[in-house]
Motif scaffolding. Structure first.
Motif, PDB file in Angstrom:
ATOM      1  N   GLN A   1       2.163  -7.214   2.141  1.00 27.45           N
ATOM      2  CA  GLN A   1       1.550  -7.878   0.989  1.00 27.45           C
ATOM      3  C   GLN A   1       2.616  -8.707   0.307  1.00 27.45           C
ATOM      4  O   GLN A   1       3.627  -8.180  -0.132  1.00 27.45           O
ATOM      5  CB  GLN A   1       0.972  -6.854   0.021  1.00 27.45           C
ATOM      6  CG  GLN A   1       0.311  -7.489  -1.196  1.00 27.45           C
ATOM      7  CD  GLN A   1       0.224  -6.529  -2.355  1.00 27.45           C
ATOM      8  OE1 GLN A   1       1.222  -5.951  -2.761  1.00 27.45           O
ATOM      9  NE2 GLN A   1      -0.970  -6.349  -2.891  1.00 27.45           N
TER      10      GLN A   1
ATOM     11  N   ASN B   1      -2.452  -2.496   1.922  1.00 25.24           N
ATOM     12  CA  ASN B   1      -2.905  -3.517   2.872  1.00 25.24           C
ATOM     13  C   ASN B   1      -2.592  -4.876   2.263  1.00 25.24           C
ATOM     14  O   ASN B   1      -1.830  -4.963   1.301  1.00 25.24           O
ATOM     15  CB  ASN B   1      -4.390  -3.362   3.223  1.00 25.24           C
ATOM     16  CG  ASN B   1      -5.300  -3.418   2.006  1.00 25.24           C
ATOM     17  OD1 ASN B   1      -5.088  -4.224   1.100  1.00 25.24           O
ATOM     18  ND2 ASN B   1      -6.298  -2.547   1.970  1.00 25.24           N
ATOM     19  N   ASP B   2      -3.200  -5.946   2.789  1.00 25.36           N
ATOM     20  CA  ASP B   2      -2.826  -7.288   2.375  1.00 25.36           C
ATOM     21  C   ASP B   2      -3.088  -7.553   0.897  1.00 25.36           C
ATOM     22  O   ASP B   2      -2.383  -8.347   0.269  1.00 25.36           O
ATOM     23  CB  ASP B   2      -3.583  -8.318   3.222  1.00 25.36           C
ATOM     24  CG  ASP B   2      -3.101  -9.729   2.931  1.00 25.36           C
ATOM     25  OD1 ASP B   2      -1.879  -9.966   3.039  1.00 25.36           O
ATOM     26  OD2 ASP B   2      -3.935 -10.583   2.577  1.00 25.36           O
TER      27      ASP B   2
ATOM     28  N   ARG C   1       7.238  -3.736   2.446  1.00 21.03           N
ATOM     29  CA  ARG C   1       6.183  -2.753   2.175  1.00 21.03           C
ATOM     30  C   ARG C   1       6.514  -1.879   0.969  1.00 21.03           C
ATOM     31  O   ARG C   1       5.612  -1.392   0.284  1.00 21.03           O
ATOM     32  CB  ARG C   1       5.949  -1.889   3.406  1.00 21.03           C
ATOM     33  CG  ARG C   1       5.224  -2.635   4.517  1.00 21.03           C
ATOM     34  CD  ARG C   1       5.010  -1.765   5.727  1.00 21.03           C
ATOM     35  NE  ARG C   1       4.140  -2.431   6.693  1.00 21.03           N
ATOM     36  CZ  ARG C   1       3.912  -1.969   7.905  1.00 21.03           C
ATOM     37  NH1 ARG C   1       4.497  -0.842   8.311  1.00 21.03           N
ATOM     38  NH2 ARG C   1       3.110  -2.612   8.718  1.00 21.03           N
TER      39      ARG C   1
ATOM     40  N   ALA D   1       1.585   2.634   5.788  1.00 19.33           N
ATOM     41  CA  ALA D   1       0.243   2.146   6.061  1.00 19.33           C
ATOM     42  C   ALA D   1       0.125   0.683   5.694  1.00 19.33           C
ATOM     43  O   ALA D   1       0.855   0.152   4.868  1.00 19.33           O
ATOM     44  CB  ALA D   1      -0.779   2.953   5.256  1.00 19.33           C
ATOM     45  N   GLY D   2      -0.856  -0.003   6.318  1.00 25.24           N
ATOM     46  CA  GLY D   2      -1.227  -1.348   5.917  1.00 25.24           C
ATOM     47  C   GLY D   2      -0.262  -2.408   6.388  1.00 25.24           C
ATOM     48  O   GLY D   2       0.764  -2.148   7.009  1.00 25.24           O
ATOM     49  N   GLY D   3      -0.596  -3.651   6.088  1.00 25.34           N
ATOM     50  CA  GLY D   3       0.228  -4.783   6.450  1.00 25.34           C
ATOM     51  C   GLY D   3       1.102  -5.189   5.299  1.00 25.34           C
ATOM     52  O   GLY D   3       1.197  -4.525   4.285  1.00 25.34           O
TER      53      GLY D   3
ATOM     54  N   SER E   1      -2.090  -2.401  -3.295  1.00 30.94           N
ATOM     55  CA  SER E   1      -0.838  -1.641  -3.278  1.00 30.94           C
ATOM     56  C   SER E   1      -0.914  -0.522  -4.303  1.00 30.94           C
ATOM     57  O   SER E   1      -1.847  -0.445  -5.113  1.00 30.94           O
ATOM     58  CB  SER E   1       0.371  -2.546  -3.561  1.00 30.94           C
ATOM     59  OG  SER E   1       0.266  -3.116  -4.851  1.00 30.94           O
TER      60      SER E   1
END
Length: 226
Positions: free
Chosen positions: A24, A183-184, A127, A20-22, A187
């Motif tokens: 970081q 996400n950005d 990630r 999940a998410g972008g 975590s």
């Protein structure tokens, strides 16, 4: 002592969240602040209580879980300094060996203060970033309290109950963990570490008992990056 039972569930959840998410960036100069929970499970090796006492009079120490967190500063894209933070832990002391059936004989609070040097693998934008660490812990024991069972075992009385004290000590703490991007900015962090530490408990009767604690520690936290 029991070790934590849910670490495998947390790890599985972390791997699912890895998709999940972008990305970081945990780059040089980043501050990572986390909040969550930590469980300390002592793996006790008890000596015998000094005379006068029954041969094989020993102790065990129960686990405790508290709200916890920490602060990490990225020195480079891979090297970091990490300081865990937590509320004081309260551990029950129970009879073992020749007095295994007497139950709780005391309790103690401990505030472990640790500084880790960490190395984070893979790239700063990965990630999933496994890491290893090595730290020094100062285990500060305070608010020790004996019970009526301890008083009875050591020849005290309600008017003169037996008290106890525990010596605060330093210990070495190796660590492994993983950081998983949500996400950005957010975590998830899961870490396991073990502190090699022992202490000496002294009773008001003058008797002493040396105890290796060597706790297993599992920490789960949600992390915000600055």
């Amino acid at each position: 002592m029991k070790t934590i039972k849910h670490s495998s569930v947390w790890a599985a959840g972390a791997l699912v969240l890895a998709t999940a998410g972008g990305a970081q960036a945990q780059t040089a100069g980043s501050w990572l602040v986390r909040a969550g929970a930590t469980q300390i499970s002592p793996q006790v090796g008890s000596g015998d209580l000094t005379a006068p006492s029954f041969t094989g009079t020993q102790v065990d120490v129960r686990a405790d879980t508290q709200l916890a967190g920490g602060v990490t500063y990225m020195l480079t894209d891979h090297w970091a300094v990490d300081v865990p933070l937590a509320l004081p832990f309260r551990h029950d002391i129970v009879g073992a060996g020749a007095i295994a059936g007497v139950g709780k004989i005391g309790e103690v609070k401990v505030l472990p203060m640790t500084v880790f040097a960490q190395y984070r693998f893979l790239e700063a934008h990965a990630r999933v970033r496994p890491y290893v660490g090595l730290g020094v812990t100062y285990a500060r024991f305070f608010k020790e309290r004996g019970t009526a069972a301890l008083t009875g075992l050591t020849g005290g009385s309600p008017a003169r109950p037996t008290t106890l004290s525990a010596e605060s000590r330093f210990g070495l703490t190796p660590q492994v963990g993983v950081s998983v991007v949500l996400n950005d900015q957010w975590s998830l962090d899961l870490a396991y570490y073990k502190t090699f530490v022992k202490t000496r408990n002294t009773l008001s009767t003058g008797q002493t008992i040396d105890v290796k604690l060597n706790p297993n520690v599992v920490a789960l936290g949600v992390v915000y990056r600055f």
